[in-house]
Design an enzyme around this catalytic site. Structure first.
Site, PDB file in Angstrom:
ATOM      1  N   GLU A 189       2.987  21.504  38.893  1.00 25.38           N
ATOM      2  CA  GLU A 189       3.228  22.084  37.560  1.00 25.38           C
ATOM      3  C   GLU A 189       2.453  21.268  36.526  1.00 25.38           C
ATOM      4  OE1 GLU A 189       7.363  21.439  36.762  1.00 25.38           O
ATOM      5  OE2 GLU A 189       8.030  22.550  38.514  1.00 25.38           O
TER       6      GLU A 189
ATOM      7  N   LYS B 117       2.029  18.821  33.414  1.00 18.72           N
ATOM      8  CA  LYS B 117       2.862  17.820  32.754  1.00 18.72           C
ATOM      9  C   LYS B 117       2.676  18.023  31.256  1.00 18.72           C
ATOM     10  CE  LYS B 117       3.367  12.786  32.645  1.00 18.72           C
ATOM     11  NZ  LYS B 117       4.258  12.766  31.526  1.00 18.72           N
TER      12      LYS B 117
ATOM     13  N   ASP C 213       2.971  17.530  27.396  1.00 22.33           N
ATOM     14  CA  ASP C 213       3.055  16.330  26.572  1.00 22.33           C
ATOM     15  C   ASP C 213       3.909  16.620  25.339  1.00 22.33           C
ATOM     16  OD1 ASP C 213       2.645  13.786  25.855  1.00 22.33           O
ATOM     17  OD2 ASP C 213       0.582  14.046  25.177  1.00 22.33           O
TER      18      ASP C 213
ATOM     19  N   TYR D 229      12.026  22.719  33.163  1.00 28.89           N
ATOM     20  CA  TYR D 229      11.506  22.508  34.509  1.00 28.89           C
ATOM     21  C   TYR D 229      12.435  21.769  35.461  1.00 28.89           C
ATOM     22  CZ  TYR D 229      10.219  18.365  31.859  1.00 28.89           C
ATOM     23  OH  TYR D 229      10.255  17.278  31.038  1.00 28.89           O
TER      24      TYR D 229
ATOM     25  N   LYS E  93      -1.744  11.417  36.535  1.00 23.87           N
ATOM     26  CA  LYS E  93      -2.364  11.222  35.227  1.00 23.87           C
ATOM     27  C   LYS E  93      -3.853  11.491  35.322  1.00 23.87           C
ATOM     28  CE  LYS E  93       0.870   9.139  32.638  1.00 23.87           C
ATOM     29  NZ  LYS E  93       1.213   9.413  31.279  1.00 23.87           N
TER      30      LYS E  93
ATOM     31  N   CYS F  62      -9.231  -9.722  -0.474  1.00 22.86           N
ATOM     32  CA  CYS F  62      -8.549  -8.495  -0.075  1.00 22.86           C
ATOM     33  C   CYS F  62      -9.332  -7.330  -0.666  1.00 22.86           C
ATOM     34  CB  CYS F  62      -7.122  -8.485  -0.603  1.00 22.86           C
ATOM     35  SG  CYS F  62      -6.379  -6.847  -0.580  1.00 22.86           S
TER      36      CYS F  62
ATOM     37  N   CYS G 188      -7.378  -5.793  -3.782  1.00 23.80           N
ATOM     38  CA  CYS G 188      -7.016  -6.463  -5.029  1.00 23.80           C
ATOM     39  C   CYS G 188      -7.841  -7.707  -5.327  1.00 23.80           C
ATOM     40  CB  CYS G 188      -5.531  -6.824  -5.016  1.00 23.80           C
ATOM     41  SG  CYS G 188      -5.159  -8.191  -3.905  1.00 23.80           S
TER      42      CYS G 188
ATOM     43  N   CYS H  60      -2.851 -10.189   3.033  1.00 28.92           N
ATOM     44  CA  CYS H  60      -2.941 -10.321   1.575  1.00 28.92           C
ATOM     45  C   CYS H  60      -1.526 -10.517   1.074  1.00 28.92           C
ATOM     46  CB  CYS H  60      -3.551  -9.072   0.955  1.00 28.92           C
ATOM     47  SG  CYS H  60      -3.370  -9.075  -0.842  1.00 28.92           S
TER      48      CYS H  60
ATOM     49  N   CYS I  37      -0.745  -6.215  -5.199  1.00 30.74           N
ATOM     50  CA  CYS I  37      -1.922  -5.562  -4.622  1.00 30.74           C
ATOM     51  C   CYS I  37      -1.722  -4.042  -4.612  1.00 30.74           C
ATOM     52  CB  CYS I  37      -2.124  -6.089  -3.204  1.00 30.74           C
ATOM     53  SG  CYS I  37      -3.404  -5.254  -2.293  1.00 30.74           S
TER      54      CYS I  37
END
Ligand code: IVH
Length: 757
Positions: A115, A117, A119, A225, A313, A411, A414, A429, A434
């Site tokens: 069957e 799979k 997701d 299922y 998989k 950063c 900022c 940061c 900021c």
């Protein structure tokens, strides 16, 4: 001429049948207008006879109330997961497994069903006497979230099935069809919200919504299922089981291949791989199951998985592309995350133009440079990652990446100098002003599971901060409709207005947030170390923000932790103290004894309040109490409320008249504290959600099935098998009135929340 009640039954059956044709078979046989007319007639009949409204009526799909969290459901039969086989191990890997099962079942001719799979998010549906009684997430396999009200909104799930066994649990996967997912993302982007990363997240995010009305707007679908508990004998094979489910009106996988050898299974897996892109849902593999149910038990289980099934998989999808630049994003807590900006490539279902590079060390480890050609991978990850550099294609002038030099030591949002956090290999940061952090805090404040201010996503938050309309989340309460409506989400050259309609919605959501419970506010305020879970734990034991700010419980947690360390340091027997004189050792012993006495007292106080549980270790003392909120979070919470930002926030909330409520201090005294309660039948004095909330608020748990571990069953009219189970296990059965009386509430008439007119 049928009586009104007969007509009502007839309408329900017809609508159920049309729902099935439309949502399960995708082959409607009447027009939308005809369907609407049937639905309208049913609603009118139910409006005239509210006493006939039952939970399994098609009008009641969105009957549930929003909740503040989900009750826990114990699965009657655990929801197992599957062990994996990987495509890279090929036919040999498959043969090895199949041979191992053949050895367990000598002399049997094994059949395998392949069957897709799917997701999505695994769920379990429990039907009692043919009616959908409970729907739950997989959770840890033993216990999941009770999401019945949300699942009821999925039109492909029958609320009622005829001819079913008394108890029937079916398991499957809820998903958001790929097309619906794309459309939803477009709409979210247009509304300035951050779209979902993939359909699985969208399905999970949707099902975890606390308000069923929101879930109802998401076109979720389901495929079933596998069986859970069933009071009748199941069909003998997986293929027959799927056909049996389909006959009840459940959607089942269309792609099924029955095989009798490893070679056939392998061919079916390849065939599935070549067609799965055309399905309306995402698949991340194939599932191979032993078809003969009777043989499954003989093949048995490992400690975690069945031996008789595997998930295959497929290779995670990879693509080659080029990094044309690296940008640095500033997170809510100030983390600077490098992101690879890619030449767009198409990778299984979507166009990828960015990939996370995690942090400086990761870039160094993989030696990733700007201009490099790289392999990227979407391995079920939310954001694609860079797997490796294709060194042969590296341009001659590509220089090693120097993180700090790349951001010129500042950063990017900022200009503050960042600090490197050695533990997480991350640059941070620390400037609270900021703007990037301000945007993130605003988005965080508005998140679905925080204050759920729809419409306030990244784009809108960015614009609000950039244009100086909002500096911190509570400034939202000073916004005017006209100002917000005229907010420019585009650029000066190409303006794009937010619009009055969207603005009105956003402001309404802000108003709704005013009365949200303490847990959500604590979460929304983005107190360092306080995530959703901790916020819930804090809210359970405190009834207001002020109570958290001045919490003796939190102070106790912090001091208990400090004393534990001091006790160790003062130990005359420790290695560090071994060279001390006898006198010094005696002094240490006295000091330590004092500390132990004090710590025991604090531990005992925490345990008595319910904020900590006694340690289960043998010989443990109250000092070892296991606290609900750990010392780091406790200290961070107290620090934040004592800081200028915290004090300002509290004052501001008071000014705005916002005082979120929490606490179930009474829980310790409640007859339901620590007890497991099962609700059954159609409740008349409250909705099922309300009843669950009440049990939870009283410190109890709600479960879906009755066992000897159940403490109470609350039964409304029409209760079926669970009542018998209660008798069998000697579990006390309460009427709704008795239940309310035990909670110290009187039985007010049920709010007419179920009627949709
Ligand atoms: S059967 C004991 N069949 O994949 C058997 N699972 O990796 C339990 N899944 O937890 C599962 N499609 O959430 C089964 N056709 C399918 C499936 C499927 C998706 C999910 C399920 C399971 C996970 C295992």
């Amino acid at each position: 001429m049928p009586t009104s009640h007969e007509r009502l039954e007839q309408l329900r059956r017809e609508i159920e049948e049309h729902d099935r044709r439309y949502y399960v078979e995708a082959r409607p046989t009447i027009s939308d207008a005809e369907y609407d007319a049937l639905f309208r007639e049913l609603r009118e009949l139910e409006a005239a006879h509210p006493e006939w409204v039952t939970l399994d009526s098609p009008t009641q799909r969105v009957g549930g109330k929003a909740t503040d969290g989900f009750a826990q459901v114990r699965h009657a039969v655990p929801m197992l997961s599957l062990d994996n086989l990987f495509a890279k191990d090929g036919l040999d890997g498959l043969k090895k497994w199949i041979t191992s099962v053949e050895k367990l079942l000598p002399g049997e001719a094994l059949e395998w069903l392949v069957e897709p799979k799917v997701d999505g998010l695994a769920v379990s549906l429990r039907y009692e006497d043919g009616r959908l009684a409970t729907g739950a997430t997989r959770g840890d396999g033993e216990t999941g979230d009770d999401i019945t009200e949300n699942l009821r909104t999925i039109r492909a799930i029958p609320l009622h099935i005829s001819g079913a066994p008394e108890v029937l649990e079916v398991r499957g996967e809820v998903y958001l069809p790929v097309a619906a997912f794309r459309k939803m993302c477009d709409e979210m982007r247009a509304a300035g919200e951050e779209p979902f990363a993939n359909p699985r997240n969208a399905a999970a995010g949707s099902l975890k919504q606390l308000d069923p009305a929101t879930v109802a707007k998401r076109p979720l679908a389901i495929v079933l299922y596998s069986p859970g508990e069933c009071s009748a004998e199941l069909p003998a094979t997986q293929a027959e089981f799927l056909a049996w489910l389909a006959a009840f009106g459940f959607p089942v996988p269309r792609f099924q291949r029955l095989c009798s050898s490893a070679e056939e299974v392998y061919a079916a897996i390849q065939e599935l791989d070549s067609v799965r892109d055309q399905f309306g849902f995402e698949t991340d593999g194939a599932v191979i199951k032993l078809n003969q149910v009777a043989l499954r038990e003989r093949a048995g289980y490992t400690s975690r998985f069945p031996r008789w099934a595997k998930a295959w998989k497929y290779l995670s999808e990879q693509a080659e592309t080029r990094i044309h630049s690296i940008t640095v994003q500033v997170g809510r807590t100030g983390n600077l995350t490098p992101v690879a900006e890619l030449e767009p490539v198409f990778l299984r279902g979507s166009t990828i133009s960015r990939a996370t590079l995690h942090n400086e060390d990761e870039i160094r480890r993989k030696d990733i440079r700007i201009g490099d050609t790289v392999i990227i991978e979407k391995a079920g990850e939310v954001i694609p990652a860079v797997v490796k550099v294709v060194l042969e294609k590296r341009p001659a002038d590509a220089a090693p990446f120097d993180f700090l030099a790349h951001i010129h030591g500042k950063c990017p949002a900022c200009g503050h100098a960042p600090r490197r956090d050695p533990e997480f290999a991350a640059w941070v940061c620390e400037n609270p002003a900021c703007p990037a952090q301000k945007t993130r805090r605003l988005v965080y404040f508005a998140k679905r599971n925080a204050l759920d201010i729809e419409g306030l996503g990244g784009t809108v938050a960015d614009a609000l901060i950039e244009r100086g309309l909002v500096d911190e989340p509570l400034d939202l309460y000073s916004l005017k409709l006209s100002t917000l409506g005229a907010l420019n989400l585009g650029t000066d050259e190409e303006p794009r207005m937010f619009g009055e309609k969207n603005a009105a919605k956003l402001l309404e959501a802000c108003q709704r947030a005013r009365t949200m419970p303490l847990a959500r506010w604590l979460h929304a305020l983005a107190i360092p170390e306080v995530g959703e879970e901790t916020a819930h734990d804090l809210a359970k034991f405190h009834d207001s923000l002020e109570a958290v700010a001045d919490s003796q419980l939190l102070r106790d947690v912090v001091s208990l932790d400090r004393m534990r360390t001091e006790i160790e340091v003062a130990s005359p027997r420790s290695k560090a103290n071994k060279d001390r004189t006898e006198l010094e050792k005696q002094q240490l012993a006295t000091l330590q004894a004092g500390l132990i006495a004090e710590a025991s007292e604090v531990g005992a106080r925490l345990i008595a309040s319910g904020f900590a549980a006694p340690s289960k270790r043998s010989g443990a003392s109250p000092i070892d109490a296991v606290v609900a909120v750990g010392p780091v979070a406790a200290a961070a919470t107290l620090d934040w409320f004592a800081s200028e930002a915290g004090r300002k926030t509290l004052a501001r909330l008071a000014e705005l008249g916002i005082s979120p409520k929490g606490g179930n201090k009474a829980a310790g005294d409640s007859p339901f504290a620590g007890k497991t309660v099962v609700l059954t039948g159609s409740l008349e004095l409250m909705t099922r959600n309300e009843a669950q909330e009440k049990v939870r608020a009283a410190g109890g748990n709600v479960s879906s099935s009755v066992s000897k571990k159940t403490h109470f069953v609350v039964a409304g009219p029409g209760a079926g098998s669970k009542l018998e189970d209660a008798k069998k296990h000697n579990v006390p059965v309460l009427t709704e009135q008795e239940f309310l009386a035990m909670l110290g509430e009187s039985a007010a008439p049920k709010k007419e929340d179920g009627l949709l007119f």
